[in-house]
Scaffold this motif. Structure first.
Motif, mmCIF file in Angstrom:
data_model
loop_
_atom_site.group_PDB
_atom_site.id
_atom_site.type_symbol
_atom_site.label_atom_id
_atom_site.label_comp_id
_atom_site.label_asym_id
_atom_site.label_seq_id
_atom_site.Cartn_x
_atom_site.Cartn_y
_atom_site.Cartn_z
ATOM 1 N N THR A 40 -11.954 -6.810 -12.654
ATOM 2 C CA THR A 40 -10.794 -5.931 -12.486
ATOM 3 C C THR A 40 -11.176 -4.604 -11.841
ATOM 4 O OG1 THR A 40 -11.052 -5.141 -14.773
ATOM 5 C CG2 THR A 40 -9.521 -6.951 -14.399
ATOM 6 N N MET A 41 -12.333 -4.046 -12.212
ATOM 7 C CA MET A 41 -12.714 -2.772 -11.611
ATOM 8 C C MET A 41 -13.126 -2.935 -10.154
ATOM 9 S SD MET A 41 -15.344 0.204 -12.924
ATOM 10 C CE MET A 41 -14.541 0.265 -14.513
ATOM 11 N N ALA A 42 -13.844 -4.002 -9.830
ATOM 12 C CA ALA A 42 -14.241 -4.233 -8.437
ATOM 13 C C ALA A 42 -13.006 -4.405 -7.558
ATOM 14 C CB ALA A 42 -15.144 -5.462 -8.343
ATOM 15 N N ARG A 43 -12.041 -5.182 -8.037
ATOM 16 C CA ARG A 43 -10.802 -5.370 -7.270
ATOM 17 C C ARG A 43 -10.007 -4.062 -7.217
ATOM 18 N NH1 ARG A 43 -9.028 -10.929 -6.851
ATOM 19 N NH2 ARG A 43 -6.864 -10.329 -7.147
ATOM 20 N N GLY A 44 -10.066 -3.287 -8.297
ATOM 21 C CA GLY A 44 -9.376 -2.009 -8.304
ATOM 22 C C GLY A 44 -9.953 -1.041 -7.280
ATOM 23 N N LEU A 45 -11.276 -1.000 -7.193
ATOM 24 C CA LEU A 45 -11.923 -0.124 -6.214
ATOM 25 C C LEU A 45 -11.558 -0.540 -4.788
ATOM 26 C CD1 LEU A 45 -15.439 0.170 -7.893
ATOM 27 C CD2 LEU A 45 -13.887 2.084 -7.432
ATOM 28 N N GLU A 46 -11.546 -1.830 -4.540
ATOM 29 C CA GLU A 46 -11.183 -2.322 -3.206
ATOM 30 C C GLU A 46 -9.722 -2.015 -2.883
ATOM 31 O OE1 GLU A 46 -12.169 -6.365 -3.763
ATOM 32 O OE2 GLU A 46 -14.333 -6.030 -3.710
ATOM 33 N N THR A 47 -8.856 -2.133 -3.906
ATOM 34 C CA THR A 47 -7.436 -1.834 -3.707
ATOM 35 C C THR A 47 -7.234 -0.354 -3.420
ATOM 36 O OG1 THR A 47 -6.864 -3.625 -5.235
ATOM 37 C CG2 THR A 47 -5.144 -2.014 -4.748
ATOM 38 N N LEU A 48 -7.950 0.499 -4.142
ATOM 39 C CA LEU A 48 -7.831 1.938 -3.920
ATOM 40 C C LEU A 48 -8.305 2.308 -2.518
ATOM 41 C CD1 LEU A 48 -7.079 4.672 -5.080
ATOM 42 C CD2 LEU A 48 -9.387 4.850 -6.024
ATOM 43 N N TRP A 49 -9.370 1.678 -2.070
ATOM 44 C CA TRP A 49 -9.855 1.943 -0.706
ATOM 45 C C TRP A 49 -8.814 1.483 0.325
ATOM 46 C CZ3 TRP A 49 -13.016 4.794 1.931
ATOM 47 C CH2 TRP A 49 -13.369 4.442 3.242
#
Length: 390
Positions: free
Chosen positions: A265-274
């Motif tokens: 979830t955090m890895a996907r969250g970081l990619e989404t924020l970028w």
């Protein structure tokens, strides 16, 4: 010079943690004090047509009970569509869902497994509702929770409405004891954000979104629930947390499962924020950008910055005797936390082990998530977190 470097190494993670987890909510609370608390929206004269979308992959153990729960929710039957999207399940999931066809449950089977976001993209052309409600197969929406969620859309400025997660389970037999406290804290912060202006990320377990905001071709490797609040902002609407829209989220039985979930979830969250990084510009997006920085990016930065803490304390130990006491305590906490990660499932875990274990697992998961995101390691295919039945 050594003392200065040590002080900086200690100050960075401590300052980040104090601001992200304490200072930011305090600022929100101060801002919310002078504002009138929004009252729950009155029931509309006619309930809108909604689509409850439920992606599933190999959920034969949970899907029947989940569908029974959805069918029992207080909402007019002729105003809701229940659509299960099977992400190329290989067990009896499809067969079980088809057995509910005479009760109005629809099945969309995908021939190739591509992940949760891809499944939701595929479902979009089949959704008839003006509001799409996304949920998971292993959570339980309370019978009276759907109407408050949908009623929030009576406000034309609301584009996304998120439910309130309640972590449930047996603390005596589960290894993720810290999960319950964190979920409660997160829901409290979202309530403050709603009072100030709006949340910056919805609950993946239970949230609704206006059809016109949905991106039917959203990138498969990104997090749609987090992005929903960002899409609402781009459409000049806001995302809110609805306190009465309660869903029960079973805690994972062991820290290993929780660890894997946090990494994903955090890895996907970081990619989404970028992907949506333009929303971090405070000149254009004002308080929303501040909340996005504070709630997401700075909080995510806390965990990798913790690597600096033992380095700083070791350097300070050369000059300050108190550091000689703190360093062994940190090492002890780390060892206890690592022991908790290997704790046998089903065995009672003492609180003195459970809390350090959760903190260590969260920190290690965050570091791995940052590593994945920075290396561009993407994996759209989703392995659902296998939770106990709610």
């Amino acid at each position: 010079m050594i003392e200065l470097i040590g002080a900086i190494c200690v100050a960075v993670p401590v300052t980040l943690a104090l601001y992200a987890f304490l200072g930011y909510p305090v600022f929100l609370w101060l801002l919310a004090r002078g504002r009138t608390t929004a009252k729950p929206q009155a029931e509309p004269a006619e309930w809108p047509l909604i689509t409850i979308c439920l992606p599933a992959y190999n959920e034969e153990q949970a899907i029947a009970r989940t569908l029974e729960s959805l069918l029992g929710i207080d909402y007019p039957e002729d105003r809701r569509q229940i659509l299960v999207v099977s992400d190329a399940s290989t067990d009896r999931t499809d067969q079980i869902v088809r057995s509910f066809a005479d009760r109005g449950v629809e099945l969309l089977r995908l021939d190739t497994r591509r992940g949760k976001t891809a499944a939701e993209n595929a479902a979009f052309p089949h959704c008839r509702g003006s509001i799409l409600v996304n949920t998971d197969a292993t959570i339980r929406i309370l019978p009276n929770a759907l109407k408050p969620l949908v009623a929030a859309f009576s406000d034309p400025h609301v584009g996304v409405a998120s439910g309130r997660d309640v972590s449930v389970g047996d603390l005596q037999t589960e290894g993720s004891q810290g999960e319950s406290g964190y979920v409660g804290y997160e829901m409290w912060v979202r309530g403050l954000e709603t009072a100030v202006g709006g949340i910056v990320g919805a609950s993946g377990c239970f949230y609704g979104i206006r059809r016109e905001i949905v991106d039917g071709a959203f990138p498969e490797m990104l997090s749609r629930d987090f992005a929903s609040a960002l899409l609402a902002r781009e459409h000049a609407t806001r995302a809110v947390s609805v306190n009465d829209a309660v869903c029960l989220v079973p805690r994972t039985r062991d820290l290993k499962s929780e660890y894997r979930r946090k990494v994903r979830t955090m890895a996907r969250g970081l990619e989404t924020l970028w992907f949506k990084r333009h929303l971090l510009n405070p000149v254009r997006h004002g308080s929303f950008a501040w909340m996005l920085w504070s709630h997401k990016l700075l909080r995510w930065l806390v965990f990798p910055s913790l690597i600096l803490l033992p380095i700083g304390l070791t350097l300070l130990a050369i000059q300050a005797k108190v550091a000689l006491v703190v360093v062994p305590l940190l090492v002890l906490g780390l060892l206890v936390g690592l022991a908790g990660l290997r704790w046998p499932e089903g065995r009672p875990m003492p609180v003195l082990v459970g809390i350090p274990s959760y903190l260590v697992a969260s920190s290690l998961a965050a570091i791995q998530a940052w590593s994945r995101a920075l290396r561009g390691q993407r994996n759209a295919v989703w392995e659902p977190t296998r939770r106990p039945l709610a």
